[in-house]
Design a protein around this motif. Structure first.
Motif: not given
Length: 600
Positions: A225-248
């Motif tokens: 369950d902790n691993l699944a939570f970490a993967l979900n958190t990673m996916a949310a952070q990656l989504d945010e960072r990719i959007r920022t990088i794309t804008a830059q």
């Protein structure tokens, strides 16, 4: 082929561990039980042997063999064992199961040998007399402290073996039952662990395909369950960072498109908006570390900081040449800066464009140094010639002795001038052939080439009583340009002779590997200080200028050696210790015969 899924790996691992544990426990139990039974049998036989020894001691010492045989038979039948009485010579005088006269000498039996030494001995072996495996225990018979005989008792091990076979069957049956129970349990546990992991694997594949909004929902152990939570958190952070990088990236594309030069964009507060890879490489920084940080924080070079400030304050474009100090060399950059303005014509920052002109500056410095050195080297003999000619014209020609001496000096200076010009022409020719790829090489016996080069310098060596040794395999064939390589070797050997003392030795060696050939010239001269080694192969560079000119050197010999090595796609190196000597090496890669060295 074995299935590599996680479910099967966990399942098979559990089964394997179960079987290994059952096998280990069964083996340990049987081994312990067998050892225990053997130990009890030994103790029993030892006690019986001591009892027999007590009851037969007097008859044995009295030499009454017939009563001894009768007593051995009685004790053997009463104890259900075999009893044997043996003399110190190994002769059997009584045995409960066989006629002693028909038995071999027992002096070499291991248990008897040990008993004759005064200790209790034991052994296990097959008895040809009784046709079964027996355990023997022998104890010494003593009289007045001396061993006068041996009492040996023996029991068959058949009962122990039958008992162990029965226990082995029971342990195997119990292990089989446990394995049958463990098999479905392992299957259930492996499925419980692998099912949520497989679900996370499917979601991870979606993440890899770009679907970062997908979320993992599993119900399993807390770690999963902790691993699944970490993967979900990673996916949310990656989504945010990719959007920022794309804008830059979209903001930077208008500035950096098709730019080869280094580009740095800063805001009005000197914070770095963007930097391309070329600029990061020029200034030895990482692009990731520079983004969003201030110029003084990222660039430690004061010239860069001052230029950014000038660019932000200036209305027009500014230009400047920057020199950056490096541990190995200086880097020269040509910088151009201009302000950035928004749609309202308000300054929001500046753009700095950097061009690396280090190579051009280095070439300019080399050309300037070369011209200065050539001028200096040529001026010396020309000045000398001109001075002595003027002296002759002023009346020295009327003095035969002085006139002849002056003319000899003029001749020597002319020869020196000619040697400098010849070496310069040789360098030019080597560089041209190397650049055009026209230096054709051929298979050559290296030892013969070394000996030929040494012969050119034999007279100078004989004058100083210097011995030259050659260490090279006579069968070594190397693809190179013989005339050029011979010239390089002659230059190195001449230098070694010039700077070596009388009655010393010079070693010329060649070492070959599958990829290169290294030719070394080692002398026992005065050596070269460490600070001169990096510049030793430069044109006209001299360690001791006055002594070099007195010996007739042009200052181009080692430079010619370096360019000959480079023409063969090789290199030169030097190792020297002051007071001990120097070793000059030519490293030449092996190439095919007939192939231009420039393309090797």
């Amino acid at each position: 082929m074995i299935n590599k899924t996680l479910h099967h790996q966990i399942y098979l691992s559990y089964l394997l561990l179960t079987f290994i544990a059952l096998g280990a426990i069964g083996w340990y139990s049987l081994s312990s039980l067998q050892q225990f039974l053997y130990d009890r049998t030994f103790q029993d036989l030892e006690a019986r042997a001591q009892l027999v020894e007590t009851q037969t001691r007097d008859l044995f010492h009295a030499g009454k063999h017939a009563p001894l045989r009768q007593r051995a038979d009685e004790l053997g039948r009463a104890g259900g064992m075999r009893v044997t009485l043996i003399t110190p010579e190994g002769n059997v005088i009584a045995d409960s199961h066989r006629d002693p006269s028909q038995m071999d000498n027992h002096g070499t039996r291991p248990e008897v040998v040990k008993a004759l030494k005064g200790e209790h001995g034991s052994s296990q072996r097959y008895s040809h007399t009784l046709k079964t495996e027996l355990m023997y225990v022998a104890v010494p018979l003593r009289h007045n402290g001396q061993v006068t005989g041996v009492v040996r008792t023996a029991l068959p091990l058949t009962v122990i073996h039958e008992m162990l076979e029965g226990i082995t069957y029971k342990i195997a049956l119990a292990g089989l039952v446990i394995a049958l129970i463990a098999t479905p349990i392992s299957l259930l546990v492996s499925r419980r662990i692998s099912r949520p992991l497989l679900a996370m694997k499917e979601h991870a594949e979606r993440f890899a395909q770009g679907d970062l909004r997908s979320r993992i929902h599993v119900n399993g152990p807390q770690d999963i369950d902790n691993l699944a939570f970490a993967l979900n958190t990673m996916a949310a952070q990656l989504d945010e960072r990719i959007r920022t990088i794309t804008a830059q990236r979209n903001e930077q594309e208008a500035i950096l498109a098709s730019m080869v030069e280094g580009v740095i964009a800063v805001d009005s507060d000197e914070a770095i908006i963007s930097i391309n890879q070329s600029a990061a490489r020029f200034l030895d920084v990482r692009m990731e570390d520079a983004q969003g940080r201030s110029v003084p924080e990222v660039f430690r070079h004061s010239q860069i900081q001052d230029f950014v400030k000038r660019a932000l304050k200036s209305v027009e474009a500014v230009e400047s040449d920057l020199v950056l100090d490096r541990p190995d060399e200086e880097r020269y950059l040509q910088a151009v800066g201009a302000v950035l303005k928004d749609a309202g014509d308000v300054t929001i920052g500046a753009v700095i464009v950097l061009n690396d002109v280090t190579r051009l500056r280095r070439l300019e410095n080399m050309r300037r140094d070369f011209v200065a050195n050539v001028s200096h080297e040529l001026r010396t003999p020309i000045t000398s010639i001109k001075g002595f000619v003027e002296t002759l014209l002023s009346g020295a020609m009327q003095e035969p002795e002085n006139a002849e001496r002056f003319l000899r000096i003029v001749s020597n200076q002319s020869d020196r001038l000619n040697a400098i010009i010849d070496d310069l022409l040789s360098l030019s020719r080597i560089e041209q052939d190397s650049e055009k790829g026209g230096l054709v090489i051929q298979e050559t016996e290296l030892r013969g080439l070394l000996e030929t080069a040494i012969q050119h310098s034999s007279r100078q060596a004989e004058e100083k009583n210097i011995r030259i040794e050659v260490d090279c395999d006579a069968a070594l064939q190397v693809a190179l340009n013989p005339p050029l390589f011979e010239q390089a070797l002659v230059n190195l050997v001449d230098n070694a002779i010039k700077y070596s003392e009388n009655d010393t030795c010079i070693r010329v060696t060649a070492q070959a590997s599958p990829h290169q050939v290294v030719v070394s010239v080692a002398d026992q001269g005065r050596g070269i200080p460490r600070e001169h080694l990096p510049r030793l192969f430069e044109r006209f560079y001299r360690v001791d200028k006055a002594r070099s000119r007195q010996m007739g050197g042009t200052g181009l010999g080692l430079a010619i050696v370096k360019h000959i090595a480079q023409a063969h796609n090789g290199k030169v190196s030097v190792q020297s210790t002051v007071g001990e000597g120097s070793v000059f090496r030519i490293h030449v890669p092996r190439v095919e015969a007939g192939e231009p060295a420039g393309n090797a």
